[in-house]
Design a protein around this motif. Structure first.
Motif, PDB file in Angstrom:
ATOM      1  N   GLY A  98       0.848  -1.181   0.000  1.00 15.64           N
ATOM      2  CA  GLY A  98       0.000   0.000   0.000  1.00 15.64           C
ATOM      3  C   GLY A  98       0.885   1.233   0.000  1.00 15.64           C
ATOM      4  O   GLY A  98       1.530   1.538   1.003  1.00 15.64           O
ATOM      5  N   LEU A  99       0.958   1.918  -1.132  1.00 12.59           N
ATOM      6  CA  LEU A  99       1.825   3.089  -1.273  1.00 12.59           C
ATOM      7  C   LEU A  99       1.006   4.300  -1.717  1.00 12.59           C
ATOM      8  O   LEU A  99       0.028   4.156  -2.443  1.00 12.59           O
ATOM      9  CB  LEU A  99       2.913   2.826  -2.313  1.00 12.59           C
ATOM     10  CG  LEU A  99       3.849   1.643  -2.069  1.00 12.59           C
ATOM     11  CD1 LEU A  99       4.759   1.431  -3.267  1.00 12.59           C
ATOM     12  CD2 LEU A  99       4.664   1.846  -0.802  1.00 12.59           C
ATOM     13  N   LYS A 133      -0.322  12.380  -5.190  1.00 18.76           N
ATOM     14  CA  LYS A 133      -1.613  11.696  -5.321  1.00 18.76           C
ATOM     15  C   LYS A 133      -2.268  11.598  -3.956  1.00 18.76           C
ATOM     16  O   LYS A 133      -1.606  11.561  -2.929  1.00 18.76           O
ATOM     17  CB  LYS A 133      -1.435  10.282  -5.894  1.00 18.76           C
ATOM     18  CG  LYS A 133      -0.746  10.218  -7.227  1.00 18.76           C
ATOM     19  CD  LYS A 133      -1.686  10.586  -8.321  1.00 18.76           C
ATOM     20  CE  LYS A 133      -0.993  10.400  -9.665  1.00 18.76           C
ATOM     21  NZ  LYS A 133      -1.685  10.951 -10.752  1.00 18.76           N
ATOM     22  N   LYS A 134      -3.569  11.516  -3.954  1.00 21.45           N
ATOM     23  CA  LYS A 134      -4.325  11.304  -2.712  1.00 21.45           C
ATOM     24  C   LYS A 134      -4.610   9.814  -2.581  1.00 21.45           C
ATOM     25  O   LYS A 134      -4.800   9.115  -3.567  1.00 21.45           O
ATOM     26  CB  LYS A 134      -5.649  12.064  -2.760  1.00 21.45           C
ATOM     27  CG  LYS A 134      -5.482  13.556  -2.933  1.00 21.45           C
ATOM     28  CD  LYS A 134      -5.527  14.249  -1.624  1.00 21.45           C
ATOM     29  CE  LYS A 134      -5.505  15.755  -1.842  1.00 21.45           C
ATOM     30  NZ  LYS A 134      -4.655  16.424  -0.957  1.00 21.45           N
ATOM     31  N   GLY A 135      -4.646   9.325  -1.371  1.00 23.68           N
ATOM     32  CA  GLY A 135      -5.037   7.947  -1.131  1.00 23.68           C
ATOM     33  C   GLY A 135      -3.940   6.935  -1.378  1.00 23.68           C
ATOM     34  O   GLY A 135      -2.852   7.252  -1.846  1.00 23.68           O
ATOM     35  N   VAL A 136      -4.271   5.696  -1.056  1.00 23.19           N
ATOM     36  CA  VAL A 136      -3.333   4.585  -1.129  1.00 23.19           C
ATOM     37  C   VAL A 136      -3.586   3.777  -2.399  1.00 23.19           C
ATOM     38  O   VAL A 136      -4.733   3.488  -2.726  1.00 23.19           O
ATOM     39  CB  VAL A 136      -3.483   3.664   0.104  1.00 23.19           C
ATOM     40  CG1 VAL A 136      -2.579   2.454   0.017  1.00 23.19           C
ATOM     41  CG2 VAL A 136      -3.227   4.445   1.385  1.00 23.19           C
ATOM     42  N   THR A 137      -2.520   3.403  -3.095  1.00 19.75           N
ATOM     43  CA  THR A 137      -2.610   2.492  -4.239  1.00 19.75           C
ATOM     44  C   THR A 137      -2.209   1.109  -3.749  1.00 19.75           C
ATOM     45  O   THR A 137      -1.148   0.933  -3.154  1.00 19.75           O
ATOM     46  CB  THR A 137      -1.671   2.937  -5.378  1.00 19.75           C
ATOM     47  OG1 THR A 137      -2.080   4.233  -5.812  1.00 19.75           O
ATOM     48  CG2 THR A 137      -1.713   1.968  -6.539  1.00 19.75           C
ATOM     49  N   LYS A 138      -3.077   0.136  -3.966  1.00 19.59           N
ATOM     50  CA  LYS A 138      -2.803  -1.249  -3.577  1.00 19.59           C
ATOM     51  C   LYS A 138      -2.096  -1.974  -4.727  1.00 19.59           C
ATOM     52  O   LYS A 138      -2.487  -1.847  -5.874  1.00 19.59           O
ATOM     53  CB  LYS A 138      -4.100  -1.992  -3.251  1.00 19.59           C
ATOM     54  CG  LYS A 138      -4.817  -1.449  -2.032  1.00 19.59           C
ATOM     55  CD  LYS A 138      -4.075  -1.824  -0.798  1.00 19.59           C
ATOM     56  CE  LYS A 138      -4.889  -1.424   0.437  1.00 19.59           C
ATOM     57  NZ  LYS A 138      -4.194  -1.728   1.655  1.00 19.59           N
ATOM     58  N   GLY A 195       6.843   4.708  -3.390  1.00 19.93           N
ATOM     59  CA  GLY A 195       6.066   5.832  -2.895  1.00 19.93           C
ATOM     60  C   GLY A 195       6.126   5.901  -1.383  1.00 19.93           C
ATOM     61  O   GLY A 195       6.960   5.256  -0.743  1.00 19.93           O
ATOM     62  N   HIS A 196       5.211   6.697  -0.816  1.00 13.32           N
ATOM     63  CA  HIS A 196       5.122   6.847   0.640  1.00 13.32           C
ATOM     64  C   HIS A 196       4.588   5.556   1.246  1.00 13.32           C
ATOM     65  O   HIS A 196       3.578   5.026   0.786  1.00 13.32           O
ATOM     66  CB  HIS A 196       4.169   7.982   1.014  1.00 13.32           C
ATOM     67  CG  HIS A 196       4.710   9.332   0.739  1.00 13.32           C
ATOM     68  ND1 HIS A 196       5.429  10.050   1.670  1.00 13.32           N
ATOM     69  CD2 HIS A 196       4.638  10.114  -0.359  1.00 13.32           C
ATOM     70  CE1 HIS A 196       5.772  11.215   1.147  1.00 13.32           C
ATOM     71  NE2 HIS A 196       5.311  11.266  -0.092  1.00 13.32           N
ATOM     72  N   LEU A 197       5.251   5.058   2.282  1.00 12.75           N
ATOM     73  CA  LEU A 197       4.783   3.875   2.991  1.00 12.75           C
ATOM     74  C   LEU A 197       3.513   4.235   3.758  1.00 12.75           C
ATOM     75  O   LEU A 197       3.494   5.191   4.529  1.00 12.75           O
ATOM     76  CB  LEU A 197       5.858   3.377   3.965  1.00 12.75           C
ATOM     77  CG  LEU A 197       5.481   2.138   4.763  1.00 12.75           C
ATOM     78  CD1 LEU A 197       5.463   0.910   3.858  1.00 12.75           C
ATOM     79  CD2 LEU A 197       6.446   1.940   5.911  1.00 12.75           C
ATOM     80  N   MET A 198       2.473   3.462   3.526  1.00 12.34           N
ATOM     81  CA  MET A 198       1.194   3.642   4.209  1.00 12.34           C
ATOM     82  C   MET A 198       0.809   2.300   4.836  1.00 12.34           C
ATOM     83  O   MET A 198       1.535   1.320   4.721  1.00 12.34           O
ATOM     84  CB  MET A 198       0.115   4.077   3.200  1.00 12.34           C
ATOM     85  CG  MET A 198       0.499   5.274   2.344  1.00 12.34           C
ATOM     86  SD  MET A 198       0.696   6.799   3.258  1.00 12.34           S
ATOM     87  CE  MET A 198      -1.002   7.265   3.507  1.00 12.34           C
TER      88      MET A 198
END
Length: 153
Positions: A63-64, A69-74, A109-112
């Motif tokens: 999940g990044l 971008k807004k939100g998490v991409t799986k 990307g950002h770790l979420m």
């Protein structure tokens, strides 16, 4: 999460003074969420300043949050962790991760939340003594950005 090895101390010259670093070596197991486990470890141990210095392992899903971008991409796995780096403290976390699929295609990307360990994830976290990492709103960026403060004795 359990610390697997005893911390090791190193002397680091920072801004003309000597500060210390302790390394924490952790192993995450299948199904554990990387972001949640790092955050819980930092909070449980009341860590004021730390960075991720090594991460090796695999994920069943990632999940990044991609740049701007807004939100998490799986991303479905299995995936290899190529890199995980950034700063963290009880005041906030800013971590980036890159993963590669079975074809070698790499995304980062950002770790979420939502990064589930597949077989294992070995982490080395460096904790810095004598300073604290704070997150303060920067009017120029509009985000809470890193601020390093000396801890007074």
């Amino acid at each position: 999460m359990k610390k697997l090895l005893l911390g090791m101390f190193f002397s680091l010259p920072v801004m003309g003074q000597t500060h210390y670093m302790e390394s924490h070596v952790l192993r995450l197991k299948p199904g554990q969420d990387v972001y949640v486990e790092i955050t819980n470890f930092i909070k449980t141990n009341k860590i004021q300043a730390a960075s991720i210095i090594s991460a090796v392992g695999s994920l069943s899903e990632a999940g990044l949050r991609f740049a701007n971008k807004k939100g998490v991409t799986k991303i479905k796995g299995p995936l290899e962790v190529i890199s995980l780096s950034g700063t963290t403290s009880i005041d906030g976390t800013h971590l980036h991760m890159s993963v590669a699929d079975g074809e070698g295609k790499t995304l980062g990307g950002h770790l979420m939340e939502g990064n589930k360990v597949f077989t294992t994830l070995e982490l080395v976290i460096a904790e810095y003594y004598g300073i604290s990492f704070k997150r303060k709103l920067d009017p120029a960026s509009g985000y809470k950005e890193l601020s390093v403060e000396k801890i007074k004795k």
